[in-house]
Design a protein around this motif. Structure first.
Motif, PDB file in Angstrom:
ATOM      1  N   SER A 194      50.758   4.385  52.860  1.00 23.14           N
ATOM      2  CA  SER A 194      52.211   4.458  52.999  1.00 23.14           C
ATOM      3  C   SER A 194      52.560   5.800  53.633  1.00 23.14           C
ATOM      4  CB  SER A 194      52.892   4.319  51.634  1.00 23.14           C
ATOM      5  OG  SER A 194      54.285   4.096  51.775  1.00 23.14           O
ATOM      6  N   LYS A 200      56.868   8.726  47.307  1.00 18.34           N
ATOM      7  CA  LYS A 200      55.808   7.735  47.120  1.00 18.34           C
ATOM      8  C   LYS A 200      54.873   8.062  45.952  1.00 18.34           C
ATOM      9  CE  LYS A 200      57.168   5.559  50.870  1.00 18.34           C
ATOM     10  NZ  LYS A 200      57.697   4.179  50.878  1.00 18.34           N
ATOM     11  N   LEU A 270      50.501   2.059  44.698  1.00 23.60           N
ATOM     12  CA  LEU A 270      51.688   2.723  45.241  1.00 23.60           C
ATOM     13  C   LEU A 270      52.558   3.170  44.057  1.00 23.60           C
ATOM     14  CD1 LEU A 270      53.234   3.449  47.877  1.00 23.60           C
ATOM     15  CD2 LEU A 270      54.531   1.342  47.535  1.00 23.60           C
ATOM     16  N   THR A 272      55.278   4.687  43.447  1.00 26.58           N
ATOM     17  CA  THR A 272      56.499   5.150  44.083  1.00 26.58           C
ATOM     18  C   THR A 272      57.647   5.389  43.102  1.00 26.58           C
ATOM     19  OG1 THR A 272      58.115   4.591  45.802  1.00 26.58           O
ATOM     20  CG2 THR A 272      57.189   2.777  44.553  1.00 26.58           C
ATOM     21  N   GLU A 275      61.754   2.077  45.950  1.00 26.90           N
ATOM     22  CA  GLU A 275      61.512   1.170  47.067  1.00 26.90           C
ATOM     23  C   GLU A 275      62.540   0.046  47.020  1.00 26.90           C
ATOM     24  OE1 GLU A 275      59.171   1.489  49.443  1.00 26.90           O
ATOM     25  OE2 GLU A 275      58.253   3.241  48.492  1.00 26.90           O
ATOM     26  N   GLY A 278      59.124  -2.386  49.765  1.00 23.66           N
ATOM     27  CA  GLY A 278      57.740  -1.930  49.668  1.00 23.66           C
ATOM     28  C   GLY A 278      56.822  -2.814  50.483  1.00 23.66           C
ATOM     29  N   THR A 293      51.665  -0.974  41.052  1.00 26.51           N
ATOM     30  CA  THR A 293      52.871  -0.304  41.515  1.00 26.51           C
ATOM     31  C   THR A 293      53.839  -0.122  40.348  1.00 26.51           C
ATOM     32  OG1 THR A 293      54.508  -0.198  43.301  1.00 26.51           O
ATOM     33  CG2 THR A 293      54.183  -2.341  42.247  1.00 26.51           C
ATOM     34  N   THR A 297      60.104  -0.576  42.092  1.00 30.63           N
ATOM     35  CA  THR A 297      60.027  -1.535  43.186  1.00 30.63           C
ATOM     36  C   THR A 297      60.534  -2.885  42.667  1.00 30.63           C
ATOM     37  OG1 THR A 297      57.863  -2.523  42.702  1.00 30.63           O
ATOM     38  CG2 THR A 297      57.878  -0.386  43.854  1.00 30.63           C
TER      39      THR A 297
END
Length: 379
Positions: A194, A200, A270, A272, A275, A278, A293, A297
């Motif tokens: 990414s 992130k 990820l 993050t 997002e 994503g 993740t 997200t």
């Protein structure tokens, strides 16, 4: 139908928005539309998508602005007949294009915030953003006829900021590689791919990996993404400071190299902080790679689809999840990857989603019954 996709720049082909704009214009062109991508800056080294490019590059665009001549050219083009203007993103000069289109024009405007209205993004560098928002960005978005959201979370972001226009809820699609032709062997490789940005959570990943890496000597961590920012350089230094073993920074990967990386990885991660969609998550799943993740997200269904882990983005939870995931037998992890690939094929093909987007465009231009994807205007 004539369609203009407006984006600040397309020179970074590893950016999710650039990839999604390229893919949607490609598939809309296949459907018989006349599609243009309007952007500032240079053309990327490769642009594997159908559709015409209209790029502006001069001394003004190099500092993030447009000349009066550029603005007049863009305005004249978009008002040359019945058309749809589909903009992407906020906070940049190209994201103010609705201000140059008269309300009575035949041109209809739909806008994709691309996650940039999330609470995390709203509060990141807020002292710079607030004046720009109230004087320029908000008036521009008040002008649009419809928003495009990729998730229910993004619908909530749009409504939270007071916009009452209709919203077309259509996710981003994903390309499906011919993995069988490459015949890769899955390796005990954990991949992050990414933008290398604080949003992130790369620092969380490196810290977590540094804590568990010695427990899993047959696993390695690969971090893919441009390292040209201060944060990227800091992450390289962080890995050295923590003496994190078997970690490699491979820079930007595109095309076949990205396909090989994602399809050979056994896990994708990820961690993050924010997002709207994503796309890297969807790409990993399409490559048959399960995903770890965060709850920041819109990918909570990876749990019900049995193709990944959906966690809070704290170092402690990431450590525990990585430890549990890496302890599984490889056959168990690979079976999760197959589940993810099947899910992507069923729900996230670009051809299907481009058809839905075209129905939204038709409705904006011609009226009639709203498509099922439309969340109606609120008063």
């Amino acid at each position: 139908m004539k369609i203009y996709h407006i984006i600040q720049g397309i020179n970074n082909l590893s950016a999710g928005t650039t990839v999604s704009v390229g893919a949607i214009t490609h598939n809309l062109t296949i459907l018989g539309n006349e599609v243009f991508v309007v952007a500032t800056g240079q053309k990327p080294k490769e642009w594997p998508y159908l559709g015409s490019l209209k790029l502006f590059e001069n001394k003004f665009t190099k500092i993030g602005l447009l000349s009066i001549g550029d603005i007049k050219t863009i305005r004249s083009e978009m008002l040359s007949g019945e058309a749809v203007v589909h903009g992407h993103g906020v906070w940049r000069i190209m994201n103010l294009m609705p201000l140059i289109i008269p309300k009575k024009a035949k041109t209809k405007i739909i806008w994709s915030p691309d996650g940039m209205l999330s609470e995390w993004s709203w509060n990141y560098k807020k002292y710079i953003k607030r004046p720009f928002w109230y004087f320029f960005q908000k008036p521009a978005l008040n002008r649009v006829d419809c928003f495009h959201a990729t998730s229910l979370e993004e619908v909530e972001d749009i409504r939270r900021l007071g916009f009452m226009q209709p919203i077309s809820l259509i996710p981003i699609g994903v390309e499906f590689p011919e993995i069988e032709n490459l015949a890769p062997q899955k390796e005990n490789k954990l991949v992050f791919l990414s933008r290398i940005h604080t949003k992130k959570g790369v620092h969380l990943l490196i810290q977590a990996w540094g804590q568990i890496a010695n427990e899993f000597q047959d696993w390695s961590l690969v971090i893919a993404g441009k390292l040209d920012s201060d944060y990227g350089k800091d992450m390289v230094e962080l890995s050295k400071t923590l003496h994190a073993p078997r970690i490699s920074f491979v820079g930007e990967v595109l095309g076949d190299e990205k396909t090989k990386l994602l399809s050979s990885a056994r896990l994708f991660v990820l961690p993050t902080f924010s997002e709207n969609f994503g796309i890297a998550i969807a790409e990993a799943l399409a490559h048959g790679t399960p995903v770890i993740t965060t709850v920041n997200t819109p990918w909570q269904d990876i749990q019900t689809k049995k193709c990944g882990w959906y966690i809070n983005n704290t170092k402690e939870e990431l450590v525990n999840t990585l430890r549990n995931a890496l302890s599984l037998h490889s056959n168990q992890i690979d079976a999760m990857g197959i589940n993810g690939r099947i899910w992507m094929e069923q729900d996230f093909s670009w051809k299907k989603l481009a058809g839905k987007m075209q129905k939204t465009y038709d409705w904006l231009l011609n009226g009639g019954d709203a498509p099922i994807e439309i969340i109606e205007k609120q008063s």
